[in-house]
Design an enzyme around this catalytic site. Structure first.
Site, PDB file in Angstrom:
ATOM      1  N   TYR B 440       5.530   1.587 -19.918  1.00  0.00           N
ATOM      2  CA  TYR B 440       5.084   0.640 -19.372  1.00  0.00           C
ATOM      3  C   TYR B 440       4.938   0.333 -17.877  1.00  0.00           C
ATOM      4  O   TYR B 440       5.248   1.267 -17.012  1.00  0.00           O
ATOM      5  CB  TYR B 440       5.824  -0.652 -20.056  1.00  0.00           C
ATOM      6  CG  TYR B 440       7.439  -0.917 -19.591  1.00  0.00           C
ATOM      7  CD1 TYR B 440       7.796  -0.064 -18.461  1.00  0.00           C
ATOM      8  CD2 TYR B 440       8.069  -1.899 -20.202  1.00  0.00           C
ATOM      9  CE1 TYR B 440       9.299  -0.423 -18.177  1.00  0.00           C
ATOM     10  CE2 TYR B 440       9.586  -2.039 -20.098  1.00  0.00           C
ATOM     11  CZ  TYR B 440       9.989  -1.160 -19.011  1.00  0.00           C
ATOM     12  OH  TYR B 440      11.425  -1.634 -18.798  1.00  0.00           O
ATOM     13  N   GLU B 441       4.097  -0.529 -17.357  1.00  0.00           N
ATOM     14  CA  GLU B 441       3.591  -0.560 -16.180  1.00  0.00           C
ATOM     15  C   GLU B 441       2.820   0.610 -15.569  1.00  0.00           C
ATOM     16  O   GLU B 441       2.764   1.145 -14.527  1.00  0.00           O
ATOM     17  CB  GLU B 441       4.786  -0.683 -15.142  1.00  0.00           C
ATOM     18  CG  GLU B 441       5.576  -1.848 -15.216  1.00  0.00           C
ATOM     19  CD  GLU B 441       4.747  -3.293 -15.302  1.00  0.00           C
ATOM     20  OE1 GLU B 441       3.600  -3.354 -14.578  1.00  0.00           O
ATOM     21  OE2 GLU B 441       5.307  -4.091 -15.815  1.00  0.00           O
ATOM     22  N   GLY B 442       2.100   1.220 -16.772  1.00  0.00           N
ATOM     23  CA  GLY B 442       1.356   2.222 -16.611  1.00  0.00           C
ATOM     24  C   GLY B 442       2.067   3.707 -16.837  1.00  0.00           C
ATOM     25  O   GLY B 442       3.059   3.967 -16.269  1.00  0.00           O
TER      26      GLY B 442
END
Lengths: 603, 603
Positions: B440-442
């Protein structure tokens, strides 16, 4: 839901084109019946069974887990029915001893099928899987009567087996076992103690369970030299050999685990249970090793199965999922974004999975031929050669294939992005299920000690030389092939370095035994990468030769070649790190006092 | 149950002795109040809170998960109470803007506390964690009225925030967003659409939830240039600023996840919900990036927290668990076997965890100082320098620390052997919880493209040079120190190689853009290892200097030195693999046709 197709084309390539399985079966006494037609039919039928019967139960088993009700364990919904059909289909006895109801087909063939079972339902596969080890131990060490009573139903699969080794205070160190055995007047024994982590320890799939239990006789020598092996059936067989009186062995509780929820991992209580000695008193550990070697290869195959399963589903997702444009410009201009398989980093992850699946398959099939030879060759020298080589490769198959299988499963999650973390897609289950394979039947660290300490150094490097000489011969024979230069040259260098690193560690170990443990895991991983490099180079040679005749499925051979080149370019460089870490020695590991590790947080 | 002690001694070493936090706080306008006494008191109280309030809820949260009842989400037992005490203690606003109720203490201090929260309860930590990003975005882009209404309760923590970006068909590629916004006559907007993977999307911890939502206005340009940012509160604030009318936004379902069960990951349905535009129309993505940079560092800290937690518990187990004798002879002859911490391979795993925890902590604290400087320095050139360096390091903090955090958590399981796979011990939960941080968050792949593509190559390597010049200066200044030679020389070589590899990829990328994606993840990992090598070399210098004065806790400094040497000997060699793979280029990744990947199994 995840899908699966058995990699029949790839199996045909490795078995028929690369390793000459048809010739191998034809020449080994007793395996002649495994003709190409028979083998093909069995693989297709096995593939169908796994896809249709086992795959649909994989997520069900993960969600439901097992239940302990009134002292009996219930497997998840559908597990029993699938097992009954497995037995009806004659699968358990495929490679079993014909004298005890088996079909006498090659072990190697059973191992190929095992890949499919592990891919589609690892947890289910452990119910029949454990029986093989128990059957092996009984075949090697049991009396005729024990074989008739216990081996036959195990081979048929109407009963299943377990391996009861671990206790709460000892897993790796079986010398610490406390379970006790006391002789009865009638030749049987009274077994008392608690075993933990017993896979398939209790369940409702089969009519009876044959526990093989390590225990200590009164006045037995301390440590590993005082351990004996016993049969403890769940139900004591009656005069007709049918399950009779309930023995006092029971599942005390089920473990709550990270994965393989569908398999019952039991605490087993032996409360003055009736048991029967297998083999000689105090020789139990060596009997158990009969089971453990086969089991270790079996766990390596689990790593392979998971890698293939994760690869197939990640590939399908990477073709469907549209996200971003290729850095070099749109590839699917008619769609809102390109499928993520255009992105080089997604390809890197997919090819990593593919290379570990194909490489693992080649390694398993190479080792499987050695198993056949040890069991069927009538040439003692050939058997001994195969046994030594198999001994060398077994810890590599077990530990390397589970380490990279876990990595492949994680790449599968990564390719799915956030969706990989969601249970519904099935990718995270593969990670959780695969995690145990690095631990049971001896952790990676234990396999590494077995490889470097017992197999390589204790033989003064002779066992390794058997293998590096084979690689050397291959490199020499392929040296003039221009199209293989990019593979054979680096392989040849690594093969020489393998020997040098071994010598280096061996010399240091003469000064300080801790050098073995300090180098072992890096040595094992290094060995695994070089072994796969050898097999990929051979596969490339075969693919090149096939391409020369312009076959209709040229794309398959080109893809096989591309994977080999990817492996050499993007995975084999890891040997550079492992080689340097092997050379680094024990000092940086042993310098710190055990009391000082926690000074950053301990008050 | 796992235990935890905040690494206060190690924090003191890094903050006070290595990075001069006292001087750093004293010289930055607005941070003077963060005196050593205040900082020490806050860290001790934070450590107590995490250990006493959050740690006992960690396994509870994993087992219970969240429930969706009558359209409302209930967090696990105890989560709400702990959050209320967190708010009462003033923790949410620690580093918040004093104008809106915050205490104005340094962001870096909040980040240190965040390590403790993530270590003790990752899932719980995400409830307050997400609020920081929302608050940052409002502070940077909100109107005065929006700040008064929404920012203040977020800072105080009586409301929490979310980031509503992802939709079923788009995660990484936010240009594909379909959620629609339509202007009302009163200046508000009607928001309709479905968002998925919304962490803390609904729960019962706080009185209101402020969703920051990306949506598309009518006639907005296609793709990422047509996305706007909206506030959509769960309850519309009334005239007094209290939660009033229920907005038509609701959790449609909860995801079943591999880990972080205690956090509610929601499908959020916006059904003609009322929203308010933040910033300019169609500039939503850049507003969102304000949130995302801080969030990315936050996720890196999660990786660090998990590594520390796993290390502490594995250490404790390795000291207690008796199994086998040391290869060099018994170490605990009075016991039935030696504690497993005597074995070099167990030490290798423990030291790997320790090095990643200490290395990660140094990296986070180094980056945290840059955050303080960007926010508080009155020197524009210094701010710009810090911003550039922070931009370079953010993807490394996020991706490298989560990759090695996951590895550390897995080593923890491995040290526990089979027990590591059992839920009760808590080690496997750390693996499951940590798995999301790589996504998550890239994902790691996205961070790697950000590092190599955007940060390094788009600045023509200038941002990297800022950092390699700093490392170069350090190496020069320490070149004459004999005791550091084993560290400074290899660091100096790697630092030079880093630039060469960058140039090499940059040149190739001018011919073929795919070369960037082909190298990116190996480049990121390489960068991470060199960055940690720099920090370990600095830490060794500090420890050497401290030892010269023969301090009473010399053992701490020696252990710190030993860890640095271990890192250089046994982890840094991984750069050899990454460097070679970076140089390997894109060809072996791009050669295979997308249709040919599956030819081994597709019929």
């Amino acid at each position: 839901m995840p899908d699966y197709q058995a990699p029949l084309r790839d199996l045909r390539f490795v078995m028929d084109e690369m390793l000459d399985y048809p010739g191998h079966y034809a020449r080994l006494p007793g395996l002649e019946q495994a003709s190409p037609d028979i083998v093909a039919a069995i693989l297709e039928e096995g593939a169908r069974f796994c896809r249709e019967e086992l795959l649909p139960l994989n997520q069900v088993g993960d969600r439901q887990g097992c239940r302990l009700e009134n002292g009996e364990v219930k497997a998840p919904e559908g597990f029993r029915d699938a097992y009954q059909r497995y037995v009806e289909g004659g699968w358990p006895g495929l490679a079993g001893d014909p004298e005890y109801g088996g079909q006498g087909l090659p072990q190697s063939l059973a191992m190929v099928l095992s890949e499919m079972v592990c891919a589609t339902n690892l947890a289910w596969g452990m119910y029949p899987g454990l029986s093989h080890g128990a059957a092996d131990a009984l075949r090697a060490h049991g009396t005729e009567e024990q074989k008739t009573t216990y081996l036959a139903p195990l081979v048929e699969g109407i009963w299943t087996g377990t391996m009861c080794l671990t206790e709460p205070h000892c897993g790796t160190d079986l010398g610490l076992i406390k379970t006790r055995a006391q002789a009865n007047a009638d030749g049987s024994y009274v077994i008392s103690g608690t075993k933990i982590f017993i896979s398939a320890g209790d369940h409702d799939l089969a009519d009876n369970i044959v526990h093989l239990v390590l225990a200590r006789l009164p006045d037995a020598p301390q440590g590993s030299k005082g351990i004996s092996l016993f049969i403890v059936p769940k139900y004591l067989p009656n005069a007709e050999g049918q399950p009779g009186e309930r023995n006092s062995v029971a599942c005390g509780s089920l473990e709550h685990k990270m994965g393989i929820h569908g398999n019952a991992t039991c605490v087993m209580n032996f409360d003055q249970a009736t048991g029967f000695l297998v083999g000689q008193p105090n020789k139990g550990l060596s009997c158990m090793f009969t089971m453990m070697n086969a089991a270790r290869i079996g766990v390596g195959i689990q790593g392979l199965g998971v890698a293939e399963m994760s690869f197939q589903n990640a590939l399908s997702y990477a073709r469907d999922r549209l996200q971003m444009r290729a850095l070099s410009g749109p590839k699917a201009a008619d769609k809102p974004a390109d499928p993520i398989i255009v992105h080089p980093d997604v390809r890197r992850m997919l090819l990593t999975q593919k290379a570990f699946a194909e490489g693992g398959r080649m390694l398993v099939l190479y080792a499987a031929q050695l198993v056949d030879v040890t069991e069927h060759s009538d040439d003692a020298a050939e058997r001994e050669h195969a046994e030594t080589l198999l001994g060398l490769l077994t810890p590599i198959v077990k530990a390397f294939l589970t380490e990279v299988g876990f990595e492949a499963a994680n790449e599968g999650v990564q390719i799915f992005g956030g969706h990989g973390f969601i249970q519904e897609w099935g990718m995270e289950q593969l990670v959780r299920d695969a995690r145990i394979t690095r631990l049971y039947e001896g952790t990676t660290g234990i396999q590494a000690l077995d490889l470097l300490g017992r197999k390589v150094l204790m033989s003064q490097g002779e066992s390794l030389k058997l293998f590096t000489r084979e690689i050397h011969r291959f490199c020499k024979s392929a040296a003039d092939d221009e199209s293989l230069k990019g593979l054979v040259e680096p392989l040849s260098r690594l093969n020489a370095e393998w020997g040098e690193l071994t010598l280096d560690v061996g010399m240091r170990a003469m000064q300080d035994r801790e050098e073995v443990g300090a180098a072992s895991v890096d040595y094992l991983m290094y060995s695994g990468y070089v072994t796969l490099a050898y097999l990929f180079a051979r596969s490339a040679q075969v693919a090149q030769q096939a391409l020369a005749s312009e076959p209709s499925d040229a794309a398959f051979y080109r893809a096989r070649l591309d994977t080999a080149h990817f492996y050499f370019q993007r995975l084999l460089p890891r040997t550079r790190a492992h080689a340097q870490m092997i050379k680094a020695g024990a000092e940086s590991l042993m310098a710190m006092d055990a009391d000082d590790f926690g000074l950053g947080f301990e008050i």
